[in-house]
Write a protein that holds these residues in place. Structure first.
Motif, PDB file in Angstrom:
ATOM      1  N   UNK A   1       2.370  45.217  23.116  1.00 17.96           N
ATOM      2  CA  UNK A   1       0.974  44.850  23.293  1.00 17.96           C
ATOM      3  C   UNK A   1       0.217  44.671  21.997  1.00 17.96           C
ATOM      4  N   UNK A   2       0.841  45.024  20.883  1.00 16.37           N
ATOM      5  CA  UNK A   2       0.181  44.886  19.596  1.00 16.37           C
ATOM      6  C   UNK A   2       0.142  43.453  19.126  1.00 16.37           C
ATOM      7  N   UNK A   3      -0.747  43.158  18.203  1.00 12.54           N
ATOM      8  CA  UNK A   3      -0.888  41.793  17.686  1.00 12.54           C
ATOM      9  C   UNK A   3      -0.261  41.608  16.316  1.00 12.54           C
ATOM     10  N   UNK A   4       0.181  42.700  15.709  1.00 11.91           N
ATOM     11  CA  UNK A   4       0.717  42.635  14.343  1.00 11.91           C
ATOM     12  C   UNK A   4       2.205  42.960  14.327  1.00 11.91           C
ATOM     13  N   UNK A   5       2.973  42.086  13.689  1.00 17.68           N
ATOM     14  CA  UNK A   5       4.415  42.287  13.535  1.00 17.68           C
ATOM     15  C   UNK A   5       4.731  42.726  12.110  1.00 17.68           C
ATOM     16  N   UNK A   6       5.564  43.742  11.970  1.00 24.10           N
ATOM     17  CA  UNK A   6       6.098  44.131  10.662  1.00 24.10           C
ATOM     18  C   UNK A   6       7.469  43.497  10.518  1.00 24.10           C
ATOM     19  N   UNK A   7       7.768  42.923   9.358  1.00 24.75           N
ATOM     20  CA  UNK A   7       9.024  42.195   9.183  1.00 24.75           C
ATOM     21  C   UNK A   7       9.811  42.711   7.987  1.00 24.75           C
ATOM     22  N   UNK A   8      11.124  42.588   8.095  1.00 25.79           N
ATOM     23  CA  UNK A   8      12.022  42.888   6.982  1.00 25.79           C
ATOM     24  C   UNK A   8      13.089  41.811   6.892  1.00 25.79           C
ATOM     25  N   UNK A   9      13.497  41.501   5.686  1.00 24.41           N
ATOM     26  CA  UNK A   9      14.640  40.619   5.462  1.00 24.41           C
ATOM     27  C   UNK A   9      15.897  41.476   5.422  1.00 24.41           C
ATOM     28  N   UNK A  10      16.955  40.982   6.038  1.00 21.19           N
ATOM     29  CA  UNK A  10      18.169  41.794   6.161  1.00 21.19           C
ATOM     30  C   UNK A  10      19.283  41.353   5.213  1.00 21.19           C
ATOM     31  N   UNK A  11      18.949  40.507   4.242  1.00 16.43           N
ATOM     32  CA  UNK A  11      19.912  40.206   3.186  1.00 16.43           C
ATOM     33  C   UNK A  11      20.876  39.078   3.458  1.00 16.43           C
ATOM     34  N   UNK A  12      20.540  38.201   4.415  1.00 18.69           N
ATOM     35  CA  UNK A  12      21.431  37.083   4.719  1.00 18.69           C
ATOM     36  C   UNK A  12      20.635  35.783   4.756  1.00 18.69           C
ATOM     37  N   UNK A  13      21.252  34.704   4.263  1.00 14.27           N
ATOM     38  CA  UNK A  13      20.652  33.375   4.265  1.00 14.27           C
ATOM     39  C   UNK A  13      21.479  32.434   5.135  1.00 14.27           C
ATOM     40  N   UNK A  14      20.806  31.695   5.997  1.00 12.77           N
ATOM     41  CA  UNK A  14      21.470  30.730   6.876  1.00 12.77           C
ATOM     42  C   UNK A  14      22.323  29.770   6.060  1.00 12.77           C
ATOM     43  N   UNK A  15      23.598  29.643   6.446  1.00 15.76           N
ATOM     44  CA  UNK A  15      24.538  28.898   5.603  1.00 15.76           C
ATOM     45  C   UNK A  15      24.549  27.403   5.862  1.00 15.76           C
ATOM     46  N   UNK A  16      24.087  26.942   7.048  1.00 20.69           N
ATOM     47  CA  UNK A  16      24.120  25.513   7.335  1.00 20.69           C
ATOM     48  C   UNK A  16      23.077  25.175   8.385  1.00 20.69           C
ATOM     49  N   UNK A  17      22.707  23.906   8.454  1.00 17.43           N
ATOM     50  CA  UNK A  17      21.705  23.455   9.413  1.00 17.43           C
ATOM     51  C   UNK A  17      22.368  23.151  10.751  1.00 17.43           C
ATOM     52  N   UNK A  18      22.769  24.204  11.410  1.00 14.26           N
ATOM     53  CA  UNK A  18      23.468  24.131  12.690  1.00 14.26           C
ATOM     54  C   UNK A  18      22.737  25.048  13.670  1.00 14.26           C
ATOM     55  N   UNK A  19      22.194  24.459  14.743  1.00 16.78           N
ATOM     56  CA  UNK A  19      21.371  25.247  15.661  1.00 16.78           C
ATOM     57  C   UNK A  19      22.169  26.279  16.445  1.00 16.78           C
ATOM     58  N   UNK A  20      23.495  26.214  16.396  1.00 18.74           N
ATOM     59  CA  UNK A  20      24.305  27.238  17.063  1.00 18.74           C
ATOM     60  C   UNK A  20      24.321  28.561  16.297  1.00 18.74           C
ATOM     61  N   UNK A  21      23.894  28.534  15.031  1.00 23.31           N
ATOM     62  CA  UNK A  21      24.019  29.715  14.175  1.00 23.31           C
ATOM     63  C   UNK A  21      22.869  30.704  14.397  1.00 23.31           C
TER      64      UNK A  21
ATOM     65  N   UNK B   1      17.025  24.050  18.392  1.00 25.05           N
ATOM     66  CA  UNK B   1      16.572  24.749  17.196  1.00 25.05           C
ATOM     67  C   UNK B   1      17.326  26.057  17.034  1.00 25.05           C
ATOM     68  N   UNK B   2      17.598  26.441  15.803  1.00 27.25           N
ATOM     69  CA  UNK B   2      18.350  27.666  15.541  1.00 27.25           C
ATOM     70  C   UNK B   2      17.552  28.914  15.913  1.00 27.25           C
ATOM     71  N   UNK B   3      16.216  28.828  15.910  1.00 27.91           N
ATOM     72  CA  UNK B   3      15.394  29.984  16.271  1.00 27.91           C
ATOM     73  C   UNK B   3      15.066  30.058  17.752  1.00 27.91           C
ATOM     74  N   UNK B   4      15.425  29.057  18.517  1.00 30.93           N
ATOM     75  CA  UNK B   4      15.047  29.021  19.928  1.00 30.93           C
ATOM     76  C   UNK B   4      16.121  28.401  20.798  1.00 30.93           C
ATOM     77  N   UNK B   5      17.346  28.834  20.636  1.00 29.00           N
ATOM     78  CA  UNK B   5      18.403  28.439  21.558  1.00 29.00           C
ATOM     79  C   UNK B   5      18.435  29.475  22.672  1.00 29.00           C
ATOM     80  N   UNK B   6      18.299  29.033  23.897  1.00 30.19           N
ATOM     81  CA  UNK B   6      18.100  29.981  24.993  1.00 30.19           C
ATOM     82  C   UNK B   6      19.317  30.838  25.270  1.00 30.19           C
ATOM     83  N   UNK B   7      20.493  30.471  24.717  1.00 31.21           N
ATOM     84  CA  UNK B   7      21.680  31.293  24.959  1.00 31.21           C
ATOM     85  C   UNK B   7      21.741  32.507  24.034  1.00 31.21           C
TER      86      UNK B   7
END
Length: 474
Positions: free
Chosen positions: A92-112, A55-61
Motif C-alpha cells: 500500500x505504500x507509494x515509495x519503493x526502495x531499490x538495490x542493484x544486484x550486480x548484474x547487467x543484461x547481456x543482450x537485447x532479448x526479451x526472453x532474458x 519487453x524484457x521487463x514485462x513478459x507475462x511468463x
C-alpha cells in the motif's frame, strides 16, 4: 510410451452456455469488480526494446517479476543502463526502495527476464535471470531478509555475488524460462527448460534451505506428431504455468510446439497445437494425466510425451496461431483454470502470419475443470487487438479475471459458471505496451490485484515502469 489419444469425454469445442454452468457459488457472493486504488512508478527510465514482440521487463511468463511476502511487495527489472534491480515497498505504500544486484543484461532479448522466488525455510529471496537457451545468472539474498523486512535495511550487501550456477549446481548450458514455486512445506522449486525451442524438455530443481538438488527432466521432446499436413518427430512442451493448489497438488497446463513446420498449413503460422494438462501429487516426482494415469517420472526413463494418452483437454491443430505460455490458476477448491488464445475457426482455418492474424482476430478462452470433473471452455468476447498473452487471476470468491494486453481487465462470475465475461477496466490512461506481470501472491493475502506494466515507447528509448493496484471484492 502409449499411443496418443484425445481426452474425448472432457472438452467442449464450442463456447459454454449458461445451461452448462455449475452455479455453485452462494447467492451472497459478489461478482467480479475492480477498483483502482493506486499507481506507483518503479522506474521512470526502464530499459525498452522490442524483441519477440515483447519487453524484457514485462513478459507475462515471468514467475515472479512481482511478488508479495509478509507485508512487503517486491519487484525486479532492468534499468535504462541494463542493470538488474530489485525494489520493495510496504504493501500500500507509494515509495519503493531499490538495490542493484550486480548484474547487467547481456543482450537485447526479451526472453532474458528476471524471476524471483522465496525460500520459506530460510527467508531468502532468489533471483534467476538473463537466460535464453544459454547460461543463467543467479543471485540470492542473505538468510532471513524476507522474514524481517522492517528490521533489515534494503541495501546491496544483503545480496550475494551473481553466480552462473545454483551454488555450484550447473543444471544445463541451455537454460530458459525460470519459474520459482514453493511447496506446501516451504521448499523452493525451480522449473526451467533444457535445450531450445522446438527441441526442449522441462526440468525441476529444488532448494531445501541449504542445498540445491537437480530433480531432473520430466518431459520428452521425442515421438511422432502428425497433422493433416505432415509430421514432426521433435518438439518441446511449453508450460502455461506450474502451481500448487490449496491441497498440495501441482498443476500444469501446456501446449506442444513442433520443430518441423511441415505440420502447418502455412509457414507464416506457428507450430503450437493442443492444450494439455498434467498434475503431480508427490511434489513433481511423478506426473499423471487427467484420468490419474501415470504418464511420466521426473528424472526417470518414462517422461511425459506427445504420444501419451489422455493429455489433451482442448484439441487444436497448428493452423490457428495458438499462444504458448499463457496463464493458469487454481481455485479455492483446487480446480485448475487456464487462459489460452488463438484465432478461432470462424476467421478461417489457416493463419498465414502469426502476429498479424492474432492481432486482427485473436481471442482468449477460459478453460477450466468443473466440480463434476468435466472440462469446459468459454470464449472471452473481447478482441485481443494484440499478438500477446493474457493473465488469469481468481479472487476469494473464485470469480475469474483476465488481464488482457494493454492492461485491460475482464471478469466473469463463479455464480454464472463463468459465462458472463465482460470488460471491467479498459486500460485507458495506462499507455501500457502490451503484456503485463501479475503479483500472484498478493491477491489471496489482501484482495489487491497488482499489475506491473511498462509504457509504450519506440526504438530503444527508455520508458516508465509502473505498478497499478486494483481492489477486488472483499
Amino acid at each position: 510410451m502409449r499411443r496418443r489419444t484425445l481426452l474425448t469425454t472432457a472438452v467442449l469445442g464450442a463456447v459454454a452456455t449458461p445451461g452448462l454452468a455449475a452455479g455453485t457459488a452462494r447467492a451472497a457472493d459478489p461478482g467480479p469488480s475492480v477498483t483502482q486504488t493506486g499507481n506507483t512508478t518503479l522506474d521512470s527510465q526502464a530499459v525498452f526494446f522490442v524483441s519477440y514482440d515483447g519487453l524484457v521487463n514485462n513478459n507475462s511468463f515471468q514467475k515472479n517479476g512481482l511478488l508479495t511476502y509478509k507485508g512487503y511487495q517486491y519487484a525486479a527489472w532492468y534499468t535504462a543502463d541494463k542493470n538488474a534491480v530489485v525494489g520493495r515497498r510496504v504493501l500500500g505504500g507509494s515509495t519503493w526502495s531499490t538495490v542493484r544486484v550486480g548484474h547487467t543484461l547481456k543482450s537485447s532479448d526479451s526472453h532474458n527476464v528476471i524471476s524471483m522466488g522465496v525460500s520459506k525455510t530460510d527467508g531468502r529471496l532468489h533471483l534467476n535471470m538473463d537466460s535464453h537457451s544459454d547460461g543463467f545468472t543467479y543471485v540470492k539474498s542473505v538468510a532471513g531478509l524476507m522474514d524481517n523486512p522492517s528490521g533489515l535495511t534494503w541495501i546491496a550487501s544483503r545480496f550475494g555475488s551473481p553466480q552462473s550456477t545454483l551454488d555450484g549446481l550447473a543444471l544445463t548450458t541451455q537454460f530458459t524460462y525460470p519459474q520459482f514455486i514453493s511447496t506446501p512445506e516451504g521448499t523452493l522449486q525451480l522449473s526451467y527448460r533444457v535445450a531450445v525451442s522446438g527441441n526442449g524438455r522441462n526440468a525441476l530443481a529444488e532448494y531445501d534451505g541449504s542445498t540445491w538438488t537437480a530433480l531432473g527432466e520430466w518431459t520428452s521432446s521425442t515421438g511422432t506428431y502428425t497433422s493433416e499436413h505432415g509430421s514432426s518427430t521433435v518438439r518441446n512442451m511449453y508450460l502455461h504455468g506450474i502451481d500448487y493448489d490449496t491441497n498440495g497438488r501441482l498443476h500444469s497446463f501446456f501446449t506442444w510446439r513442433e520443430q518441423n513446420g511441415a505440420v502447418m498449413c502455412n509457414s507464416g503460422g506457428i507450430t503450437n497445437h493442443d492444450t494439455g494438462y498434467v498434475y503431480s501429487d508427490d511434489r513433481g516426482r511423478t506426473w499423471r494425466n487427467n484420468a490419474g494415469t501415470l504418464v511420466g517420472t521426473t528424472g526417470g526413463s518414462d517422461k511425459v510425451a506427445v504420444t501419451d494418452s489422455g493429455l489433451v483437454v482442448d484439441p487444436l491443430n497448428p493452423d490457428h496461431s495458438l499462444m504458448n505460455q499463457e496463464s493458469q490458476a487454481t481455485d479455492s477448491t483446487g480446480l485448475p483454470h487456464a487462459i489460452i488464445s488463438y484465432v478461432p475457426g470462424r476467421f478461417g482455418q489457416c493463419t498465414t502470419n502469426y502476429v498479424t492474424d492474432r492481432t486482427a482476430n485473436g481471442r482468449a478462452f477460459h478453460v477450466r475443470k468443473n466440480s463434476t470433473g468435466t472440462w469446459q471452455k468459454t470464449e472471452i468476447p473481447i478482441a485481443l487487438n494484440s499478438s500477446q498473452r493474457t493473465k488469469l487471476v481468481l479472487d476469494k470468491y473464485n470469480n475469474a479475471y483476465a488481464i488482457l494486453p494493454f492492461g485491460r481487465i475482464a471478469g466473469a462470475s463463479k455464480a454464472s459458471g463463468y459465462t458472463d465475461w465482460a470488460l471491467l477496466y479498459d486500460g485507458s490512461g495506462l499507455n501500457a505496451f502490451g503484456e503485463v506481470v501479475i503479483d500472484e501472491m498478493r491477491v489471496p493475502q489482501d484482495g489487491i490485484l497488482s499489475v506491473m506494466y511498462q509504457e509504450k515507447s519506440s526504438g530503444t528509448t527508455p520508458s516508465p515502469l509502473h505498478v497499478v493496484d486494483f481492489r477486488l471484492p472483499t
